[in-house]
Design a protein around this motif. Sequence first.
Motif, PDB file in Angstrom:
ATOM      1  N   ILE A  56      30.954  25.665 -20.289  1.00  0.00           N
ATOM      2  CA  ILE A  56      31.143  24.813 -21.453  1.00  0.00           C
ATOM      3  C   ILE A  56      32.481  24.092 -21.327  1.00  0.00           C
ATOM      4  CG2 ILE A  56      32.189  26.677 -22.831  1.00  0.00           C
ATOM      5  CD1 ILE A  56      29.874  23.933 -24.222  1.00  0.00           C
ATOM      6  N   LEU A  57      32.552  22.854 -21.768  1.00  0.00           N
ATOM      7  CA  LEU A  57      33.770  22.057 -21.694  1.00  0.00           C
ATOM      8  C   LEU A  57      34.278  21.752 -23.105  1.00  0.00           C
ATOM      9  CD1 LEU A  57      32.668  19.438 -18.987  1.00  0.00           C
ATOM     10  CD2 LEU A  57      33.715  21.700 -18.647  1.00  0.00           C
ATOM     11  N   PRO A  58      35.598  21.530 -23.259  1.00  0.00           N
ATOM     12  CA  PRO A  58      36.145  21.241 -24.594  1.00  0.00           C
ATOM     13  C   PRO A  58      35.942  19.781 -25.000  1.00  0.00           C
ATOM     14  CG  PRO A  58      37.922  21.286 -22.993  1.00  0.00           C
ATOM     15  CD  PRO A  58      36.670  21.709 -22.255  1.00  0.00           C
ATOM     16  N   MET A  59      34.736  19.305 -24.841  1.00  0.00           N
ATOM     17  CA  MET A  59      34.414  17.931 -25.238  1.00  0.00           C
ATOM     18  C   MET A  59      34.535  17.771 -26.746  1.00  0.00           C
ATOM     19  SD  MET A  59      33.706  15.877 -22.771  1.00  0.00           S
ATOM     20  CE  MET A  59      32.488  14.640 -23.270  1.00  0.00           C
ATOM     21  N   PRO A  60      35.038  16.611 -27.205  1.00  0.00           N
ATOM     22  CA  PRO A  60      35.207  15.338 -26.499  1.00  0.00           C
ATOM     23  C   PRO A  60      36.594  15.111 -25.902  1.00  0.00           C
ATOM     24  CG  PRO A  60      35.499  14.966 -28.833  1.00  0.00           C
ATOM     25  CD  PRO A  60      35.241  16.437 -28.675  1.00  0.00           C
ATOM     26  N   VAL A  61      37.336  16.175 -25.631  1.00  0.00           N
ATOM     27  CA  VAL A  61      38.673  16.050 -25.044  1.00  0.00           C
ATOM     28  C   VAL A  61      38.489  15.865 -23.536  1.00  0.00           C
ATOM     29  CG1 VAL A  61      40.991  17.020 -24.941  1.00  0.00           C
ATOM     30  CG2 VAL A  61      39.452  17.650 -26.837  1.00  0.00           C
ATOM     31  N   VAL A  62      38.512  14.627 -23.078  1.00  0.00           N
ATOM     32  CA  VAL A  62      38.052  14.303 -21.723  1.00  0.00           C
ATOM     33  C   VAL A  62      38.951  14.887 -20.644  1.00  0.00           C
ATOM     34  CG1 VAL A  62      37.583  12.428 -20.101  1.00  0.00           C
ATOM     35  CG2 VAL A  62      36.809  12.251 -22.476  1.00  0.00           C
ATOM     36  N   GLU A  63      40.248  14.677 -20.725  1.00  0.00           N
ATOM     37  CA  GLU A  63      41.149  15.156 -19.675  1.00  0.00           C
ATOM     38  C   GLU A  63      41.064  16.669 -19.527  1.00  0.00           C
ATOM     39  OE1 GLU A  63      45.905  15.064 -18.412  1.00  0.00           O
ATOM     40  OE2 GLU A  63      45.179  13.867 -20.109  1.00  0.00           O
ATOM     41  N   ALA A  64      41.053  17.378 -20.646  1.00  0.00           N
ATOM     42  CA  ALA A  64      40.931  18.832 -20.600  1.00  0.00           C
ATOM     43  C   ALA A  64      39.564  19.251 -20.086  1.00  0.00           C
ATOM     44  CB  ALA A  64      41.178  19.418 -21.988  1.00  0.00           C
ATOM     45  N   SER A  65      38.542  18.478 -20.374  1.00  0.00           N
ATOM     46  CA  SER A  65      37.194  18.794 -19.894  1.00  0.00           C
ATOM     47  C   SER A  65      37.115  18.666 -18.374  1.00  0.00           C
ATOM     48  CB  SER A  65      36.166  17.886 -20.561  1.00  0.00           C
ATOM     49  OG  SER A  65      36.057  18.183 -21.939  1.00  0.00           O
ATOM     50  N   ILE A  66      37.777  17.671 -17.820  1.00  0.00           N
ATOM     51  CA  ILE A  66      37.803  17.510 -16.367  1.00  0.00           C
ATOM     52  C   ILE A  66      38.491  18.712 -15.720  1.00  0.00           C
ATOM     53  CG2 ILE A  66      38.771  16.131 -14.480  1.00  0.00           C
ATOM     54  CD1 ILE A  66      38.376  13.665 -16.292  1.00  0.00           C
ATOM     55  N   LYS A  67      39.595  19.142 -16.305  1.00  0.00           N
ATOM     56  CA  LYS A  67      40.317  20.301 -15.774  1.00  0.00           C
ATOM     57  C   LYS A  67      39.476  21.571 -15.884  1.00  0.00           C
ATOM     58  CE  LYS A  67      44.965  18.510 -16.726  1.00  0.00           C
ATOM     59  NZ  LYS A  67      46.216  18.696 -17.523  1.00  0.00           N
ATOM     60  N   GLU A  68      38.800  21.737 -17.014  1.00  0.00           N
ATOM     61  CA  GLU A  68      37.992  22.944 -17.196  1.00  0.00           C
ATOM     62  C   GLU A  68      36.788  22.943 -16.261  1.00  0.00           C
ATOM     63  OE1 GLU A  68      37.181  26.702 -18.450  1.00  0.00           O
ATOM     64  OE2 GLU A  68      38.991  25.499 -18.833  1.00  0.00           O
ATOM     65  N   ALA A  69      36.195  21.789 -16.042  1.00  0.00           N
ATOM     66  CA  ALA A  69      35.071  21.692 -15.106  1.00  0.00           C
ATOM     67  C   ALA A  69      35.517  22.102 -13.714  1.00  0.00           C
ATOM     68  CB  ALA A  69      34.502  20.279 -15.101  1.00  0.00           C
ATOM     69  N   ALA A  70      36.676  21.617 -13.276  1.00  0.00           N
ATOM     70  CA  ALA A  70      37.186  21.960 -11.948  1.00  0.00           C
ATOM     71  C   ALA A  70      37.438  23.458 -11.846  1.00  0.00           C
ATOM     72  CB  ALA A  70      38.468  21.180 -11.662  1.00  0.00           C
ATOM     73  N   TYR A  71      38.060  24.038 -12.868  1.00  0.00           N
ATOM     74  CA  TYR A  71      38.339  25.480 -12.848  1.00  0.00           C
ATOM     75  C   TYR A  71      37.042  26.296 -12.825  1.00  0.00           C
ATOM     76  CZ  TYR A  71      39.910  30.081 -14.447  1.00  0.00           C
ATOM     77  OH  TYR A  71      40.139  31.428 -14.558  1.00  0.00           O
ATOM     78  N   ALA A  72      36.106  25.913 -13.693  1.00  0.00           N
ATOM     79  CA  ALA A  72      34.858  26.672 -13.791  1.00  0.00           C
ATOM     80  C   ALA A  72      34.027  26.576 -12.517  1.00  0.00           C
ATOM     81  CB  ALA A  72      34.051  26.192 -14.987  1.00  0.00           C
ATOM     82  N   LEU A  73      33.962  25.396 -11.935  1.00  0.00           N
ATOM     83  CA  LEU A  73      33.143  25.207 -10.739  1.00  0.00           C
ATOM     84  C   LEU A  73      33.819  25.762  -9.492  1.00  0.00           C
ATOM     85  CD1 LEU A  73      31.955  21.578 -11.533  1.00  0.00           C
ATOM     86  CD2 LEU A  73      30.521  23.625 -11.575  1.00  0.00           C
ATOM     87  N   ASP A  74      35.123  25.566  -9.376  1.00  0.00           N
ATOM     88  CA  ASP A  74      35.826  25.981  -8.155  1.00  0.00           C
ATOM     89  C   ASP A  74      36.238  27.446  -8.177  1.00  0.00           C
ATOM     90  OD1 ASP A  74      35.612  23.371  -7.291  1.00  0.00           O
ATOM     91  OD2 ASP A  74      37.650  22.817  -7.891  1.00  0.00           O
ATOM     92  N   GLU A  75      36.773  27.909  -9.293  1.00  0.00           N
ATOM     93  CA  GLU A  75      37.304  29.270  -9.361  1.00  0.00           C
ATOM     94  C   GLU A  75      36.279  30.280  -9.885  1.00  0.00           C
ATOM     95  OE1 GLU A  75      40.228  29.881  -8.055  1.00  0.00           O
ATOM     96  OE2 GLU A  75      40.577  27.740  -7.691  1.00  0.00           O
ATOM     97  N   LEU A  76      35.547  29.893 -10.925  1.00  0.00           N
ATOM     98  CA  LEU A  76      34.596  30.820 -11.529  1.00  0.00           C
ATOM     99  C   LEU A  76      33.207  30.727 -10.904  1.00  0.00           C
ATOM    100  CD1 LEU A  76      35.545  30.446 -15.316  1.00  0.00           C
ATOM    101  CD2 LEU A  76      36.447  32.069 -13.624  1.00  0.00           C
TER     102      LEU A  76
END
Length: 277
Positions: A56-76
């Motif tokens: 899940i991403l903190p949408m509609p906060v776009v910049e934070a959503s990009i960071k969370e997507a990277a963390y979730a996909l790469d690290e988790l």
Amino acid sequence: LDVMDKNGIASSITSISSPGVYLGDKAHAIDFSRRLNEHSAKMVSEHPDRFGFFAILPMPVVEASIKEAAYALDELKADGIVMLASAGDRFLGDKDFEELMAELNRRKCVVFIHPNIHSTSDDLPLNIPGFFIEFMFDTTRAVTNLVFSGVMERYPDIKWIIAHAGATIPYLAWRLSLADLLPGAPYSKAMPKGTLHYLKSLYYDTALSPSPYAMASLMELVDPSHILFGSDFPFADEKVVAKEVQDLRNLSMFDDKVRQMVLRDNALKLFPRFANQ
């Protein structure tokens, strides 16, 4: 796990449903999405053969959503991303989400769309729970906007999964395709391949939609290889999940080959790590 075992479900990919994590507070949404994603990853680590998860991403906060997507996909090691059809009263396809769309496309990400309740639905003078019909319209608006805004043309490597058999999209597909014939071709640049091309490229799940009415319409729109089993558990309780599985198995428009595709094979092409289950 007990419900899965009773219904012959080998593996499940979990996701966060409406209202998501954004409740008007950006900091809370950022923190909440991280905690939920780490919890989901822990559950997968404890049952790697039975579970996956869409982050899940903190949408509609776009910049934070990009960071969370990277963390979730790469690290988790999330299996994909879940996005609500509308967030902060803006639908997917909104120009403000463009940077996130570009990042998900770069990653060739699987994105699952689940409906939300838009504020305009809350304002309607109807005494009907939102999940009955307003969910369906939220999804329809988001999918239509993704196509008409050109997001699907610009970012063709995102693999979209649409909940609930696409809501009203299969029924409205021909009507939406009339956009191709509008004088002056106002949408020709956004969807040069024609409306139906983009609608047919989507994946659709069967959650709360295993009826002959929904599946007949969906089967007319898309190739069976783009239909995936979905349950909507736990919002659909154990009895409903059992009925969904039984009704899917009994659908007359599914032959044995299509039934196997919908119940298992199509999902394995998107998520091959579950192939041994």
